[in-house]
Design an enzyme around this catalytic site. Structure first.
Site, PDB file in Angstrom:
ATOM      1  N   ASP A  47      34.143   5.485   0.866  1.00  0.00           N
ATOM      2  CA  ASP A  47      34.283   4.680   2.082  1.00  0.00           C
ATOM      3  C   ASP A  47      34.073   3.205   1.760  1.00  0.00           C
ATOM      4  OD1 ASP A  47      34.875   4.197   4.679  1.00  0.00           O
ATOM      5  OD2 ASP A  47      32.947   4.814   5.494  1.00  0.00           O
ATOM      6  N   THR A  79      29.675   5.114  18.544  1.00  0.00           N
ATOM      7  CA  THR A  79      29.968   6.474  18.090  1.00  0.00           C
ATOM      8  C   THR A  79      29.193   6.798  16.820  1.00  0.00           C
ATOM      9  OG1 THR A  79      31.863   5.548  16.995  1.00  0.00           O
ATOM     10  CG2 THR A  79      32.239   6.642  19.097  1.00  0.00           C
ATOM     11  N   GLN A 105      24.899   0.232  19.132  1.00  0.00           N
ATOM     12  CA  GLN A 105      25.005   1.620  19.565  1.00  0.00           C
ATOM     13  C   GLN A 105      26.476   1.932  19.732  1.00  0.00           C
ATOM     14  OE1 GLN A 105      22.660   2.665  22.963  1.00  0.00           O
ATOM     15  NE2 GLN A 105      23.716   4.598  23.253  1.00  0.00           N
ATOM     16  N   LEU A 118      20.110  -2.973  17.276  1.00  0.00           N
ATOM     17  CA  LEU A 118      21.207  -3.765  16.727  1.00  0.00           C
ATOM     18  C   LEU A 118      22.556  -3.303  17.237  1.00  0.00           C
ATOM     19  CD1 LEU A 118      20.061  -4.051  13.021  1.00  0.00           C
ATOM     20  CD2 LEU A 118      20.008  -5.835  14.733  1.00  0.00           C
ATOM     21  N   GLY A 132      26.193   6.075  16.218  1.00  0.00           N
ATOM     22  CA  GLY A 132      24.789   6.327  16.478  1.00  0.00           C
ATOM     23  C   GLY A 132      24.085   5.061  16.901  1.00  0.00           C
ATOM     24  N   GLU A 133      22.804   5.030  16.652  1.00  0.00           N
ATOM     25  CA  GLU A 133      22.029   3.858  17.040  1.00  0.00           C
ATOM     26  C   GLU A 133      21.397   3.244  15.804  1.00  0.00           C
ATOM     27  OE1 GLU A 133      19.165   5.455  19.707  1.00  0.00           O
ATOM     28  OE2 GLU A 133      20.677   6.075  21.151  1.00  0.00           O
TER      29      GLU A 133
END
EC number: 2.7.11.22
Lengths: 753, 401
Positions: free
Chosen positions: A201, A66, A64, A62, A68-69
């Protein structure tokens, strides 16, 4: 005989092999909620961590970046879709990140319909490699030659997030929908707070929607427990407890004022501020408080809600960032949101966005606000979304909206513009392979975005409220009328991360400094680096969490500074402080106690930065300009405006009143530079000065001098424009620190308090 | 549009075996359930997912049997366990960790031993303990940087070595080895525990159950005499938790039961030594614990604890005969309603979600807020004295500047 044989074969077809038993969906009669019950696997002693093989199947990557993946996959036991989020560990040879451990353990302790659930963890090689086992293309499997095992969080796949929904031109929000969503968010956050956690967040991208219109709060990468009592109708959770947490949390645009001012004794009220921002974002369809830097965020907040007086927020002027409270902004939220909201709605907004965290509503109090009991009543069930809408689709929506005005003449060709359009084409080409194609066929009969009726249920303003144009808006407007947008540009994207800092490379995974490196995501197309508006938007659920390549202190996880009882050992948590244990031995333990070096740099030890720096008003006095053509003096302004900076120098100008009144040029004068610059400002119209009205109450003169705070005050007496944030500014993003920013004597902008 | 289209689905609800639950027929042969928006509900998840829970509580027999039938091997295992527990204690002192971090480490250690057995060598046991301690520190928000664990562990290891060996040992090499092992074991540990780190740490629970919030909102109606006495009992109960945590009592019961056991032990000692008429207030445990406390249950637990003491470690802190309790004694100590119904969880979200609380608590919070505000102001004034812009400035000094 042959008939019998075929009948047998048909029987075999369904009976041979393992009969798969998928767990059924059950319904709890008491709560009316549907649920599914997963079972422990026989071969596992403890439920919680498993491997991909035989349990999950990867479908698609979906995103990629900073963060992550993230992959979409299938939970094989239930045949339901899951999102598989890789946890990036900063360095392999380090402990498991505490932020990730918090995220996992907190999610495991929460069980509520408005909070996303963690199904389990996977510790395995990347699914692309595992994919080979499922008969996938081997070239695809070898594409990511990651030989290390990683942890993956397995989360239920959600069809949309609020950020995507707000930008989706095919989704219209009625007030009843907004109320429903607000109540769901408040219910979710109330549950989290009552369980004694702070999310830290809250933003639209972290609020997911499932296919039944149920909102789920997600991404607990910055969440933690808090000390003290749970919230009640009057006080937020943790009120009055002398526990300190790091103030560098929450995505900047959603950061509460107490965090912006550097308060460490904060409470669950920081989440409520975020919800207030989300509430207002429903109407403007973009984040409402888009500060360019951490400090600018304070100005943006005070511009909306007004600078707090002592009665508004007693503690504000004693916090580390108290300098910001010396501004004098008037609240503007009524003008800005009055066109969308009733009196009660405005009251809810203003109390959710109350500057004093202890005057801010708690989630449980907000749910009882009269706004929710006035017409239109909240919808019982949300009828959204109409299609998959994720934050990563925002750029696509932008492209679609641009196509709607394609009957206008094309832009005049120019080198720069051609390049841009090529990039756009490339990115649009890429987007065509995005899930847009998989939209249900009936959606193709959706009204064209341009045909969406004007009379939207939520009253949209016929004219945008007057706002200070942001940098990208200015850039956009310069492209010509054919690119006029019918929907807001995708400004609701997180700030672009800074580039990797120059200097010694402590992070072994960071690209080397001495040679240009192509971004790792280059094969994914331009939009995976930056979009056309200079933003970096491929955050699937949250920003950089575990892998903070960028030396910007944003948003840092509080690895150690949250430990309220910890004060005895000097240590630093950052990579740049890493040392070679073989050579330096014990020196690690002799370091000073950790002090944050980045982020909102409220440095008490930088006393010198409080000083007013005497400097000339312009780089060269007019008479010394070497070549006037190369260095044109600023154009004379038509009308004199009294500025703070004028006030600042009023003592000296009064002393030299005769000079100013006579209108004599100061170029030959041997007066101090500061005085000459003051006088040289408006020598042509100095006669008007004394006839002017007395100046209105103005912002802090230092503030004005430093920042050029508002439109009227933005010009320095020397005629020099002091932008709020320049590429040289240490806080500005996307620019390497130059000499001017590293040398305090040469710095134009004082960034520190 | 997200409303599921149920017209073409077989949605006949069937009563399932469990009370209060209905089964939605979900035959694999029936057609896909597609919503108006085109979402296949079969591929997406319902409102909630019930996840399997892990079993961390065992009977006394199971725990003792886990030592094995070979007395030599059992002795060796106990020796290794003692070393690891000593390690926790020493590092707790060295790194100034909280008591509840120590308790958490002990809980994790016994869980690991029960399910996976300890490593063969003593050295590896220390490495494992180090990883357990680091995980416990993070779970208890009492974290330390990696290098501090490494340094403290190396010091602990060096103490065991003979003087000659100590000289030969390359300290730097040892540190790197310890560091690598910590990282490796931590990952392994997290996988083996399945990230199930909700320990129900009794040392944390006891603070939470009797925190200020509940003191004002629930305990304000308690007998004055008991209110005066209770802090002593609480202190004794805290000691009990720390000491009992060193034996595998945490494998006998869940955290709430452990906490109740600690309070009962403290009450029992007080009753035996000072006040024979002492009794916990009516429904004391029922109102504070999501478990039902009965006499036989407590007697069994104390007996099991005694058996564990006999089978595991001979420590100074062992309770020994103090754990000999009769059902009558326990009954005279508690005043609970004998019901068979399941006890409602007093910490259920539904009970506090409305935010209603007593005026005393609000006043208390307000006073604490004032204190905090004054503290912040005084600290701020020390760091950054507020300069009043209206005061005339000394021009001579400014010129000198």
């Amino acid at each position: 005989m042959s008939q019998e044989g075929s009948a047998k074969r048909a029987d075999f077809k369904y009976k041979i092999g393992k009969i798969k038993h998928t767990p059924p969906v059950l319904k709890d009669v008491r709560s009316g909620l549907e649920f599914i019950e997963l079972e422990k696997r026989d071969d596992e002693k403890v439920y919680g961590v498993t491997k991909f093989l035989g349990n999950y199947k990867e479908e698609k990557k979906l995103g990629q970046g900073t963060f992550g993946e993230v992959y979409r996959g299938v939970h094989l036991a239930t045949q339901r879709q899951v999102a598989m989020k890789k946890i990036l560990v900063k360095t392999e040879n380090d402990l498991f990140p505490i932020t990730a451990q918090r995220e996992i353990t907190i999610l495991k302790r929460l069980n509520h319909r408005n909070v996303v659930q963690l199904i389990e963890m996977v510790y395995d090689y990347p699914p692309a490699q595992n994919g080979a086992a499922y008969g996938q293309d081997s070239s695809q499997a070898s594409a990511s030659a990651d030989t290390m095992k990683s942890f993956y969080m397995i989360l239920p796949y959600m069809v949309a997030d609020l950020s995507g929904i707000l930008h989706n031109p095919r989704v219209t929000l009625e007030m009843a929908d907004i109320k429903n969503m607000m109540l769901q968010i408040l219910e979710g956050i109330n549950y989290i707070h009552c369980k004694k956690f702070m999310h830290r967040d809250i933003k639209t991208a972290n609020i997911l929607l499932d296919h039944k219109g149920i909102l789920k709060i997600a991404d607990f990468g910055l969440a933690r427990n808090y000390y003290g009592a749970p919230p009640n109708l009057k006080y937020p959770g943790g009120a009055g407890t002398d526990a300190k947490y790091t103030s560098v949390v929450v995505t900047r645009w959603y950061r509460a004022p107490e965090l912006v001012l550097g308060d460490k004794n904060y409470t669950t009220a920081v989440d409520i501020w975020g919800i207030g921002c989300v509430f207002a974002e429903f109407f403007e369809k973009r984040p409402i408080l888009q500060g360019k830097t951490d400090i600018d965020q304070g100005h943006v907040i005070f511009k909306l809600m007004g600078t707090p007086s002592d009665s508004d927020w007693q503690l504000a002027r004693y916090l580390p960032g108290a300098e910001l409270t010396r501004t004098s902004y008037e609240p503007t939220y009524k003008e800005r949101f009055g066109k969308y909201l009733t009196e009660k709605g405005l009251d809810l907004l203003s109390t959710l966005l109350s500057l004093d965290p202890y005057k801010r509503l708690t989630a449980m109090a907000a749910m009882q606000h009269p706004f929710f009991s006035e017409d239109p009543l909240p919808k019982l069930q949300l009828t959204l979304p109409c299609e998959e809408s994720h934050e990563t689709d925002i750029a696509r929506y932008g492209q679609e909206m641009q196509k709607t005005v394609s009957n206008l003449p094309p832009a005049a060709p120019s080198g720069h513009a051609v390049e841009q359009s090529q990039t756009q084409q490339q990115s649009s080409r890429h987007h065509q392979s995005q899930p847009y194609q998989s939209l249900p066929p009936q959606k193709s009969s959706q009204p064209h975005p341009q045909q969406i009726p004007e009379a939207a249920p939520v009253q949209q303003p016929s004219q945008q409220p007057p706002q200070e144009p942001s940098a990208h808006q200015q850039q956009y407007s310069s492209r010509g009328p054919q690119q006029h947008r019918t929907t807001p540009a995708p400004t609701s994207l997180p700030p672009k991360p800074k580039p990797a800092p120059p200097g010694a490379r402590y992070n072994r995974e960071a690209p080397p400094q001495n040679k240009p490196v192509k971004p790792l995501t280059r094969h994914l197309g331009a939009q995976y680096q930056h979009n056309n508006y200079g933003n970096y938007y491929n955050h699937w659920q949250g920003g950089e969490r575990y892998y903070e390549t960028y030396n910007d202190g944003y948003p840092h996880a509080d690895r150690y500074s949250d430990d309220t009882h910890y004060n005895g050992y000097g240590y630093r948590s950052r990579g740049y402080q890493r040392y070679d244990m073989r050579r330096e031995g014990e020196s690690r333990y002799n370091q000073r106690p950790y002090a944050p070096q980045q982020g909102a740099a409220y440095r008490p030890n930088r006393r010198d930065t409080y000083k007013l720096v005497d400097r000339t008003g312009q780089p060269y006095p007019p008479e010394r300009v070497p070549n006037p053509e190369l260095h044109p003096s600023p154009a004379p302004r038509p009308k004199r405006t009294l500025t703070n900076t004028t006030q600042l120098s009023s003592h000296s100008s009064a002393a030299t009143g005769s000079t100013a009144a006579s209108g004599s040029a100061v170029s030959n004068s041997s007066e101090p530079v500061r005085r000459s610059s003051t006088a040289s400002l408006d020598n042509s119209e100095s006669g008007n000065i004394l006839q002017q009205k007395p100046p209105p109450p103005v912002a802090n003169p230092l503030e004005a001098r430093i920042y050029g705070r508002d439109e009227v005050q933005s010009n320095h007496p020397g005629g020099r424009l002091y932008p709020r944030s320049t590429p040289d500014s240490k806080n500005s993003e996307g620019a390497a620190p130059s000499e001017a920013s590293t040398d305090p004597t040469k710095r134009n902008i004082v960034d520190y308090y | 549009m997200a409303e599921p289209d149920v017209s073409d689905t077989n949605t006949a609800l069937k009563k399932s075996g469990e009370p209060g639950m209905e089964l939605e027929n979900n035959k694999a042969t029936s057609g896909a359930v597609v919503t108006e928006a085109g979402f296949n509900t079969r591929k997406l998840w319902p409102d909630l997912i019930k996840l399997p829970s892990n079993r961390w509580v065992y009977s006394c027999k199971e725990i003792v049997d886990r030592l094995g039938t070979d007395p030599k091997a059992a002795q060796l295992t106990k020796k290794k366990m003692e070393k690891c527990l000593m390690y926790f204690y020493m590092i707790k002192k060295n790194l100034r960790l909280f008591d509840h971090t120590y308790t958490a480490a002990c809980i994790l250690f016994f869980r690991y031993w029960y399910i996976y057995e300890l490593p063969q060598s003593l050295q590896d046991c220390i490495h494992l303990s180090q990883a357990i301690l680091a995980t416990a520190c993070k779970a208890m928000e009492n974290n330390r940087p990696l290098d501090m664990y490494v340094k403290a562990t190396c010091e602990f290891m060096m103490k065991d070595l003979a003087q000659q060996q100590r000289g030969r040992q390359n300290m730097d090499k040892l540190k790197w080895d310890v560091r690598d092992k910590l990282v490796r074991y931590e990952k392994q540990l997290l996988c083996q525990f399945g990230f199930d780190l909700d320990l129900q740490n009794p040392k944390e629970l006891i603070e939470e159950i009797f925190s200020g919030f509940y003191r004002f909102n629930r305990d304000n109606i308690m007998d004055e005499e008991f209110k005066k006495l209770f802090p002593k009992i609480l202190a004794e109960a805290r000691n009990f938790i720390i000491q009992a945590g060193t034996q595998p009592v945490s494998l006998l019961c869940d955290g709430y039961t452990f906490t109740a056991l600690a309070l009962l032990f403290a009450g029992l000692q007080y009753k035996r030594s000072t006040a024979p008429n002492f009794r916990f207030p009516r429904h004391f445990f029922q109102e504070r614990f999501p478990i039902r406390i009965t006499g036989p249950m407590i007697v069994n637990l104390f007996t099991d604890y005694r058996i564990l003491e006999d089978n595991f470690f001979d420590l100074k802190s062992n309770k020994g005969d103090k754990l000999e309790v009769t059902n009558e004694e326990v009954q005279s100590l508690i005043d609970e309603e004998p019901t068979d119904e399941t006890v409602p969880n007093p910490y259920d979200y539904e009970l506090i979600k409305d935010g209603v609380c007593s005026q005393e608590f609000l006043d208390h919070t307000e006073s604490k807020l004032k204190e905090l505000t004054e503290k912040i102001i005084s600290e701020s004034l020390k760091k950054r004295p507020v300069i009043d812009d209206n005061t005339p400035k000394d021009d001579t000094k400014r010129v000198k500047m």
